[in-house]
Design an enzyme around this catalytic site. Structure first.
Site, PDB file in Angstrom:
ATOM      1  N   GLY A  66     -94.565 -11.299 -19.603  1.00  0.00           N
ATOM      2  CA  GLY A  66     -93.966 -12.409 -18.864  1.00  0.00           C
ATOM      3  C   GLY A  66     -92.487 -12.576 -19.174  1.00  0.00           C
ATOM      4  N   SER A  67     -92.131 -12.524 -20.436  1.00  0.00           N
ATOM      5  CA  SER A  67     -90.722 -12.723 -20.798  1.00  0.00           C
ATOM      6  C   SER A  67     -89.856 -11.637 -20.170  1.00  0.00           C
ATOM      7  CB  SER A  67     -90.552 -12.714 -22.315  1.00  0.00           C
ATOM      8  OG  SER A  67     -91.305 -13.761 -22.892  1.00  0.00           O
TER       9      SER A  67
ATOM     10  N   GLN B 196     -98.539 -19.281 -15.663  1.00  0.00           N
ATOM     11  CA  GLN B 196     -99.680 -20.161 -15.910  1.00  0.00           C
ATOM     12  C   GLN B 196    -100.556 -20.347 -14.671  1.00  0.00           C
ATOM     13  OE1 GLN B 196    -100.786 -21.618 -18.758  1.00  0.00           O
ATOM     14  NE2 GLN B 196     -99.153 -20.730 -20.002  1.00  0.00           N
TER      15      GLN B 196
ATOM     16  N   THR C  12     -91.902   5.017 -19.723  1.00  0.00           N
ATOM     17  CA  THR C  12     -93.244   5.479 -19.375  1.00  0.00           C
ATOM     18  C   THR C  12     -94.166   4.291 -19.153  1.00  0.00           C
ATOM     19  OG1 THR C  12     -92.897   7.472 -20.664  1.00  0.00           O
ATOM     20  CG2 THR C  12     -95.185   6.888 -20.178  1.00  0.00           C
TER      21      THR C  12
ATOM     22  N   CYS D 163     -94.292 -21.110 -28.678  1.00  0.00           N
ATOM     23  CA  CYS D 163     -92.956 -20.634 -29.070  1.00  0.00           C
ATOM     24  C   CYS D 163     -92.214 -21.648 -29.929  1.00  0.00           C
ATOM     25  CB  CYS D 163     -92.138 -20.357 -27.823  1.00  0.00           C
ATOM     26  SG  CYS D 163     -93.129 -19.733 -26.482  1.00  0.00           S
TER      27      CYS D 163
HETATM   28  C1  LIG Z   1     -96.615 -17.237 -21.841  1.00  0.00           C
HETATM   29  C2  LIG Z   1     -95.547 -17.609 -20.870  1.00  0.00           C
HETATM   30  C3  LIG Z   1     -94.413 -16.783 -20.679  1.00  0.00           C
HETATM   31  C4  LIG Z   1     -94.159 -15.551 -21.517  1.00  0.00           C
HETATM   32  O1  LIG Z   1     -95.076 -14.535 -21.307  1.00  0.00           O
HETATM   33  P1  LIG Z   1     -95.191 -13.369 -22.419  1.00  0.00           P
HETATM   34  O2  LIG Z   1     -96.103 -12.379 -21.813  1.00  0.00           O
HETATM   35  O3  LIG Z   1     -95.754 -14.013 -23.631  1.00  0.00           O
HETATM   36  O4  LIG Z   1     -93.821 -12.838 -22.647  1.00  0.00           O
HETATM   37  C5  LIG Z   1     -93.500 -17.153 -19.724  1.00  0.00           C
HETATM   38  N1  LIG Z   1     -93.672 -18.266 -18.983  1.00  0.00           N
HETATM   39  C6  LIG Z   1     -94.725 -19.090 -19.138  1.00  0.00           C
HETATM   40  C7  LIG Z   1     -94.861 -20.297 -18.282  1.00  0.00           C
HETATM   41  C8  LIG Z   1     -95.693 -18.788 -20.096  1.00  0.00           C
HETATM   42  O5  LIG Z   1     -96.732 -19.620 -20.257  1.00  0.00           O
END
Ligand SMILES: *Cc1c(COP(=O)(O)O)cnc(C)c1O
Length: 397
Positions: free
Chosen positions: A73-74, A183, A241, A329
């Protein structure tokens, strides 16, 4: 460790679905190829990535070429924000970014990072329930706005934004619109046409897939500069990759999450409401954070006046109940949550708040257990807390 574990931290991460693991395993063993290789092992790996892309495209209602697999996600969020902002800047299309006060730090910190490259940042406020007002977005848009990023559903308070409406405003202004939908997967519809989004971020470990693999949807024609340079993977938009087992896991998990979404959302909503109503009824001077209706099915975020959230977390942990203060976090930092502060809570009220996020493994008996265990814990902490019960005043109804 206590005997019973009640896991109420699904917003932080979810356990891997065993069927997802089963789908992934062959790509660690029988099919170890690199999708860029010409030989048959490479072709088998490429086929798996192509199939996964097709599965995801069906759920998002997009073309396969509009999808980029990432490392989570990040990374997806960073690629969306930096990739679009820098591409628009390079094309002379602006130096201004709009986001909201309750975004995940991946969004807020990526946007703040761009300030040193000449970008100006507008952070939209939210109302007391965490909703962005469309009038505020309209007023913030400028001729030089390069990108707007507003999250679909908040990870701390569960508030669901009017994404389609915000997206329509951006589209009318000709500004690319990104949503952090991390989410939302498995809880809300992800059709990118209905949502009016140009970019959408997901991560597999929030919907019972593996950690370390994510996805970015990028609408055709949206300018994007790659943020990881190297090979030609993902149509030159994300080098490296491919994480073949992870990508297979993401697609399998998303397909399963989407199939069970209507029933599971209804089930979680009922459990969530029982938890919220039960705690509010039995614990004096307690309150709900976030919008009551426009809320993720599995999210309950409550405040308990005169209680140190971290202390309550420890007592809950001793009883085997895994919850969270703020986001994963920020926990440990003892900084009050920026999301709760943005709702207008004072730092004490923010620190008196806990998040319970429900998921597949949670059933009625778990809610009963929490409803029985939590009120006496709050009472215990209040008995030793140097704070008058007049603290109710902080509560946001
Ligand atoms: C968990 C989360 C992220 C980050 O995702 P990761 O896979 O942990 O990097 C970003 N945005 C929201 C809203 C999240 O809940």
């Amino acid at each position: 460790m206590s005997e019973r574990i009640v896991y109420l931290d699904h917003a932080a991460t979810t356990p891997l679905d065993p069927e997802v693991l089963t789908a992934m395993l062959p790509y660690f063993t029988q099919h170890p190829g690199n999708p860029s290789s010409i030989h048959q092992l490479g072709r088998a790996a490429l086929q798996a990535v192509d199939d996964a892309r097709e599965q995801v495209a069906l759920i998002l209602g997009c073309a396969r070429r509009e999808l980029i697999f990432t490392g989570g996600g990040s990374e997806s969020v960073n690629l969306a924000i930096k990739g679009v902002a820098l591409a628009r800047q390079a094309a002379g299309k602006g130096n201004h970014i709009i986001t909201s006060a309750i975004e995940h730090h991946a969004v807020l910190h990526a946007a703040a990072y761009l300030e040193q490259f000449g970008f100006e940042l507008t952070v939209l406020p939210v109302d007391q329930h965490g909703l962005v007002r469309s009038d505020d977005l309209r007023a913030a848009l400028r001729p030089d706005t390069a990108l707007v990023s507003v999250m679909y559903a908040n990870n701390e308070i569960g508030t669901v934004q009017p994404i389609a409406e915000l997206g329509a405003i951006c589209r009318a202004a000709g500004v690319p619109f990104h949503t952090d939908a991390v989410q939302a997967a498995g809880a809300l519809p992800l059709d990118v046409e209905a949502l009016n989004v140009d970019l959408l971020s997901l991560t597999a470990h929030k919907f019972y897939g593996p950690k370390g693999v994510g996805l970015l949807y990028v609408r055709r024609g949206t300018p994007l500069l790659p943020q990881i340079n190297g090979g030609a993977q993902e149509r030159r938009r994300r080098a490296g990759t491919e994480n073949v087992p992870g990508i297979v896991g993401l697609a399998t998990a998303l397909t399963r999450a989407e199939a069970r979404r209507p029933a599971e959302a209804a089930r979680l909503r009922a459990l969530r409401d029982r938890l919220i109503d039960g705690l509010l009824a039995t614990i004096p001077a307690s309150w709900l954070n976030g919008d009551r209706e426009r809320r993720l099915p599995g999210n309950a975020n409550l405040g308990f006046a005169c209680v140190e959230g971290e202390s309550l977390l420890l007592l809950l942990d001793q009883a085997g109940i895994c919850a969270s203060s703020g986001s994963a976090c920020t926990s440990g930092s003892l900084e009050p949550s920026h999301v709760l502060l943005a709702l207008g809570l004072d730092p004490d009220a923010a620190n008196a708040s806990l998040r319970f996020s429900l998921g597949h493994g949670v059933h009625d008996a778990d809610i009963d257990y929490v409803l029985a265990a939590l009120p006496p814990m709050v009472e215990r902490l209040r008995d030793v807390a140097p704070c008058a019960p007049a603290r109710d005043a902080v509560a946001v109804a």
